[in-house]
Motif scaffolding. Sequence first.
Motif, PDB file in Angstrom:
ATOM      1  N   LEU B 418       0.677  -1.877  -0.336  1.00  0.00           N
ATOM      2  CA  LEU B 418       0.184   0.035   0.166  1.00  0.00           C
ATOM      3  C   LEU B 418       0.519   1.096  -0.396  1.00  0.00           C
ATOM      4  O   LEU B 418       0.898   2.203  -0.945  1.00  0.00           O
ATOM      5  N   ALA B 419       1.883   1.582   1.280  1.00  0.00           N
ATOM      6  CA  ALA B 419       2.462   2.342   1.211  1.00  0.00           C
ATOM      7  C   ALA B 419       3.184   2.840  -0.421  1.00  0.00           C
ATOM      8  O   ALA B 419       4.083   3.824  -0.705  1.00  0.00           O
ATOM      9  N   ALA B 420       3.161   2.086  -1.206  1.00  0.00           N
ATOM     10  CA  ALA B 420       3.911   2.088  -2.614  1.00  0.00           C
ATOM     11  C   ALA B 420       3.562   2.818  -3.319  1.00  0.00           C
ATOM     12  O   ALA B 420       3.397   3.805  -4.880  1.00  0.00           O
ATOM     13  N   LEU B 421       1.711   3.354  -3.140  1.00  0.00           N
ATOM     14  CA  LEU B 421       0.558   3.614  -4.333  1.00  0.00           C
ATOM     15  C   LEU B 421       1.134   5.208  -4.358  1.00  0.00           C
ATOM     16  O   LEU B 421      -0.167   6.080  -4.506  1.00  0.00           O
ATOM     17  N   ASP B 422       1.941   5.333  -3.308  1.00  0.00           N
ATOM     18  CA  ASP B 422       2.158   7.119  -2.566  1.00  0.00           C
ATOM     19  C   ASP B 422       1.532   7.799  -4.320  1.00  0.00           C
ATOM     20  O   ASP B 422       2.623   7.443  -5.048  1.00  0.00           O
ATOM     21  N   GLY B 423       0.966   8.916  -4.829  1.00  0.00           N
ATOM     22  CA  GLY B 423       0.770   9.732  -5.634  1.00  0.00           C
ATOM     23  C   GLY B 423       0.344   8.849  -6.493  1.00  0.00           C
ATOM     24  O   GLY B 423       0.556   9.711  -7.632  1.00  0.00           O
ATOM     25  N   ILE B 424       0.068   8.021  -6.639  1.00  0.00           N
ATOM     26  CA  ILE B 424      -0.761   6.794  -8.029  1.00  0.00           C
ATOM     27  C   ILE B 424      -1.727   7.583  -8.503  1.00  0.00           C
ATOM     28  O   ILE B 424      -2.038   7.648 -10.396  1.00  0.00           O
ATOM     29  N   SER B 425      -2.848   8.127  -7.769  1.00  0.00           N
ATOM     30  CA  SER B 425      -3.598   8.935  -8.305  1.00  0.00           C
ATOM     31  C   SER B 425      -3.413   9.802  -9.400  1.00  0.00           C
ATOM     32  O   SER B 425      -4.102  10.570 -10.452  1.00  0.00           O
ATOM     33  N   HIS B 426      -2.140  10.369  -9.737  1.00  0.00           N
ATOM     34  CA  HIS B 426      -1.558  12.010 -10.440  1.00  0.00           C
ATOM     35  C   HIS B 426      -1.421  10.808 -11.672  1.00  0.00           C
ATOM     36  O   HIS B 426      -0.910  11.309 -12.767  1.00  0.00           O
ATOM     37  N   ARG B 427      -0.732   9.775 -10.978  1.00  0.00           N
ATOM     38  CA  ARG B 427       0.136   9.288 -12.121  1.00  0.00           C
ATOM     39  C   ARG B 427      -0.661   7.672 -13.439  1.00  0.00           C
ATOM     40  O   ARG B 427      -0.785   7.988 -14.322  1.00  0.00           O
ATOM     41  N   LEU B 428      -2.104   7.760 -12.610  1.00  0.00           N
ATOM     42  CA  LEU B 428      -2.580   6.573 -12.872  1.00  0.00           C
ATOM     43  C   LEU B 428      -4.028   6.974 -12.951  1.00  0.00           C
ATOM     44  O   LEU B 428      -5.191   6.421 -12.438  1.00  0.00           O
ATOM     45  N   PRO B 429      -4.897   7.964 -13.245  1.00  0.00           N
ATOM     46  CA  PRO B 429      -6.134   9.170 -12.915  1.00  0.00           C
ATOM     47  C   PRO B 429      -6.980   7.998 -13.257  1.00  0.00           C
ATOM     48  O   PRO B 429      -8.445   7.563 -12.337  1.00  0.00           O
ATOM     49  N   LEU B 430      -6.913   7.121 -14.715  1.00  0.00           N
ATOM     50  CA  LEU B 430      -7.995   7.039 -15.395  1.00  0.00           C
ATOM     51  C   LEU B 430      -8.134   5.198 -14.124  1.00  0.00           C
ATOM     52  O   LEU B 430      -9.010   4.631 -13.787  1.00  0.00           O
ATOM     53  N   SER B 431      -7.553   4.633 -14.108  1.00  0.00           N
ATOM     54  CA  SER B 431      -7.183   3.221 -13.209  1.00  0.00           C
ATOM     55  C   SER B 431      -7.319   3.194 -12.160  1.00  0.00           C
ATOM     56  O   SER B 431      -7.967   3.056 -11.648  1.00  0.00           O
ATOM     57  N   PHE B 432      -6.634   4.728 -11.680  1.00  0.00           N
ATOM     58  CA  PHE B 432      -7.215   5.068  -9.563  1.00  0.00           C
ATOM     59  C   PHE B 432      -9.446   5.228  -9.830  1.00  0.00           C
ATOM     60  O   PHE B 432      -9.632   5.225  -8.956  1.00  0.00           O
ATOM     61  N   THR B 433      -9.168   6.133 -10.331  1.00  0.00           N
ATOM     62  CA  THR B 433     -11.029   6.341 -11.035  1.00  0.00           C
ATOM     63  C   THR B 433     -11.428   4.855 -10.596  1.00  0.00           C
ATOM     64  O   THR B 433     -12.544   4.822 -10.217  1.00  0.00           O
ATOM     65  N   ALA B 434     -11.114   4.318 -11.162  1.00  0.00           N
ATOM     66  CA  ALA B 434     -12.230   3.128 -11.557  1.00  0.00           C
ATOM     67  C   ALA B 434     -12.018   2.331 -10.448  1.00  0.00           C
ATOM     68  O   ALA B 434     -13.109   1.301  -9.694  1.00  0.00           O
ATOM     69  N   PHE B 435     -10.866   2.513  -9.631  1.00  0.00           N
ATOM     70  CA  PHE B 435     -11.219   1.578  -8.377  1.00  0.00           C
ATOM     71  C   PHE B 435     -11.435   2.576  -6.985  1.00  0.00           C
ATOM     72  O   PHE B 435     -12.427   1.566  -6.472  1.00  0.00           O
ATOM     73  N   GLY B 436     -11.882   3.584  -7.291  1.00  0.00           N
ATOM     74  CA  GLY B 436     -12.036   4.115  -6.559  1.00  0.00           C
ATOM     75  C   GLY B 436     -13.669   4.348  -7.088  1.00  0.00           C
ATOM     76  O   GLY B 436     -14.693   3.579  -5.671  1.00  0.00           O
TER      77      GLY B 436
END
Lengths: 102, 572
Positions: B418-436
């Motif tokens: 989980l700690a490695a996900l820092d800032g992932i929302s800026h790097r993979l906005p599409l995947s992050f949106t899917a997760f959310g």
Amino acid sequence: MTAPLLYALAGACLFALGLHAVLARRHLFWKVLALNIMGSGVFLVLIGAPARPSGAAADPVPQALVLTGIVVTVSATALALGLALRVAAKTGRAHLPEDADA
Amino acid sequence: MSPDSPWIVWAVVAPLAGAVLAAGFGSRATPLVLLSGALGVPASAAALAVQVERFGPQRHALGGWGEPLGIELYADGLAALMLLVSAVIGAAVSVYSAGFFDPRLALPVQRTGTSGHPEGTGPAPLRGTGTGPTSRGRDASSTAHADARAGRFFWPLWMLLWTALNALFLSRDIFNLYVTVELVSLSAVALVTLAGTHAGTVAGMRYLVVSLIGSLLFLLGIALLYTAYGTLSLDGLARATAGTLGGPAAVPPATVLALAVMTLGLCIKTALFPLHAWLPPAHASAPPPASALLSGLVVKASFYILVRLWLQVLPIAVPGKALGLIGVLGAAAVLWGSVLALVQRSLKLLIAYSTVAQLGYLFLLFPLLTDGGSPAAGAWNEAAWSGGIYQALAHACAKAAMFLAAGSMIHASGSDALAALDGISHRLPLSFTAFGLGGLTMAGLPPSGGFIAKWLLLTAAFETGQWVWAVVIAGGGLLAAAYVYRVLRHAFGRTEDLPPPVAVPRRMELAALGLALVAVALGVGATRPLELLGVGAGPLVPAPGAVGVPELAPYGPLPPGAPGPAPGALAP
């Protein structure tokens, strides 16, 4: 004791023996063997238990089911043995490690 | 749309054709396999759903041989919806896998690559080909062989799994259900071990042993039922038991025993608390597309059989107390799975424990269906029926989307922590949106499909006067919001000092996002699926003197002139 009941009880005993061994034995080969014994128990119930009028021909349906069941069991056994070899190659032992997360 | 078009057959044949092509021709056939998977199966499933919607339940006797000896395919609203949702998830997973298992993804030499590859028939060249750091590139090349192997075996296994799932949903006799559920398990186990890792192999082996115990228990129940009633067809069993004189109390003990061992076997396969320990390691260590299939679809298959048996085929053999007991186990799963999801440090394990929790909701369907009586006797609570099944559908889409998105995020950040996900929302906005968006369904927040499901279950809890279950439903939602928030907090975390991103094929991101949007669409447009769910619902044969289920229009017994040999045709 009638013959069908005898078969059913023997099948149930085999099933229970197999279930006990698959839970109690740690070596994977024992587990695979025990699963096969459980399967044989079910097949015995299927073949022996359905009552039929004396003199009538045997009901072919359970025999077809058992044939199919054997095919399924053989495939499952092959996959299980292959996986067990893979586990032994990866971990050095043919055992499942104790649950870490249980 | 004619009522006679055999779409029901195509739903099984299309993925089977894909499996044969993939097994026979390897990666050269991938475009064709994709065509059959991503287009053929969804088209057949959609056409079948429309048929069921317009003309009622569909039945097809394979080769003209119907029950009791032949194999029949049968689709009511429940089967059609399960098929449709599997088709949507399957299409998304297929598109995702075409990117994930693309050999060029794993090879750093070719990642920057000009697109002049000789195999011009392959998928389109990767877009967004940013160069990864060289250290990571070397790691990737060491796993490239394993990945190539996984890619070769993934397609036939996945198409076989899809075939078995579709055949299972359309099965109309218990032995066929056994064979298909076994095919599902065997291909699912093989998919788990595709990762080739130490953890994946051990988890796959444990999954296989546990799942075989479950199948054999189920088979033992079949043997007992055949001994008692001499039939395997669901309709035949329902007819034989529904008329039991004296009602539920007079059901023979062998029938109750058969149902009990079958239930135990199916609960093991569905990972109902406390039989869930095999699930998290297996689902977490599989390759991401396989995780999505396992959590989304495979565990629903055994639940589907349980629903059929308990509510439609043998409702008369289900004591009211058993409904309460299985509900308590479901409630324990909701709470325990959520708590364990809260303490995980790895992303995929968190999602896997969330599956344990969300599966618990499914079992709340049983106690909420009646107000304490046997499901055969009184009227069903329609909200409980719809809510329980809707939870299965919404969770399938949302959880598959989350696992797919997690696969992209893990690929980009290079770690499962989980700690490695820092800032992932800026790097993979599409995947992050899917997760959310998937997280919305887990927590049951509007406008997601999970909201509709949990709302219906809550409604049922109040309507039947069992408010205790409402506490569990609401509490599970809060806990789910908390564990989803743990991921979001990291994802929105620091934005400076980030390592350069590793490119993720755009199709992987879009597939996850599309699936997450379907999970939301299930919430926005719930009317049509819910109406479809009512087609053919209710016990197959209503018990004599039962109040009946007027809103759900029970499916009646077969007409006497149904095709197939007469029952005694083979007797000499």
